[in-house]
Design a protein around this motif. Structure first.
Motif, PDB file in Angstrom:
ATOM      1  N   SER A   1       0.819  -1.215   0.000  1.00  0.00           N
ATOM      2  CA  SER A   1       0.000   0.000   0.000  1.00  0.00           C
ATOM      3  C   SER A   1       0.852   1.264   0.000  1.00  0.00           C
ATOM      4  N   GLY A   2       2.159   1.140  -0.223  1.00  0.00           N
ATOM      5  CA  GLY A   2       2.979   2.326  -0.437  1.00  0.00           C
ATOM      6  C   GLY A   2       3.873   2.739   0.716  1.00  0.00           C
ATOM      7  N   ALA A   3       3.917   1.941   1.774  1.00  0.00           N
ATOM      8  CA  ALA A   3       4.775   2.298   2.903  1.00  0.00           C
ATOM      9  C   ALA A   3       6.062   1.492   2.844  1.00  0.00           C
ATOM     10  N   ARG A   4       7.081   1.997   3.452  1.00  0.00           N
ATOM     11  CA  ARG A   4       8.315   1.229   3.534  1.00  0.00           C
ATOM     12  C   ARG A   4       8.402   0.694   4.934  1.00  0.00           C
ATOM     13  N   TRP A   5       8.166  -0.601   5.072  1.00  0.00           N
ATOM     14  CA  TRP A   5       8.032  -1.182   6.389  1.00  0.00           C
ATOM     15  C   TRP A   5       9.263  -0.952   7.262  1.00  0.00           C
ATOM     16  N   SER A   6      10.450  -1.112   6.689  1.00  0.00           N
ATOM     17  CA  SER A   6      11.634  -1.104   7.542  1.00  0.00           C
ATOM     18  C   SER A   6      11.946   0.273   8.108  1.00  0.00           C
ATOM     19  N   THR A   7      11.360   1.319   7.576  1.00  0.00           N
ATOM     20  CA  THR A   7      11.621   2.634   8.155  1.00  0.00           C
ATOM     21  C   THR A   7      10.441   3.116   8.988  1.00  0.00           C
ATOM     22  N   GLY A   8       9.339   2.418   8.902  1.00  0.00           N
ATOM     23  CA  GLY A   8       8.185   2.815   9.686  1.00  0.00           C
ATOM     24  C   GLY A   8       8.200   2.085  11.013  1.00  0.00           C
ATOM     25  N   ILE A   9       7.294   2.436  11.855  1.00  0.00           N
ATOM     26  CA  ILE A   9       7.140   1.708  13.106  1.00  0.00           C
ATOM     27  C   ILE A   9       6.055   0.660  12.865  1.00  0.00           C
TER      28      ILE A   9
END
Ligand SMILES: [Zn+2]
Length: 125
Positions: free
Chosen positions: A109-117
């Motif tokens: 869905s467009g997020a970058r998991w490894s930089t998000g919480i």
């Protein structure tokens, strides 16, 4: 395509609705692996990319290990708008060599998991 530069990857602007079921073939998995290995550009970009379907990118572009610049909707475009991704972009994706990994829902869905919480439920995926 907003920019057809050979150094830019997947800056597409889909016109059609996304496919409900994501395409999770080798190209999508290659893109996911390379995207996770990429690093955010030093400065925030001028804004975010918003896909026609409402998916939003982060406000940074990412540099992949191969030197290509992409945005965090790269996995989303391949998985949900494959029919509108130009062959030239698919060829660039096919040449990525960071292995293959199955994308998480957040990456689709467009997020970058490894930089998000990660939200709690993502730990069990
Ligand atoms: Zn979309």
């Amino acid at each position: 395509m907003r920019d057809s530069s050979p150094k830019m990857l997947l800056y597409v602007e889909p016109q059609l609705q996304p496919t409900r079921a994501p395409v999770l073939d080798g190209l999508t998995r290659k893109m996911t692996a390379a995207f996770r290995a990429g690093r955010p550009e030093g400065r925030a970009s001028y804004g975010i990319h918003v896909c026609r379907c409402g998916a939003e990118s982060s406000n940074r572009d990412f540099i992949l290990p191969s030197g290509l610049t992409t945005n965090s909707l790269c996995v989303h475009y391949l998985a949900h708008h494959r029919a509108e991704v130009p062959p030239s972009e698919l060829e660039k994706v096919a040449r990525l060599d960071q292995g293959e990994v199955r994308p998480r829902k957040t990456e689709l869905s467009g997020a970058r998991w490894s930089t998000g919480i990660p939200r709690w439920w993502e730990f069990w995926r």
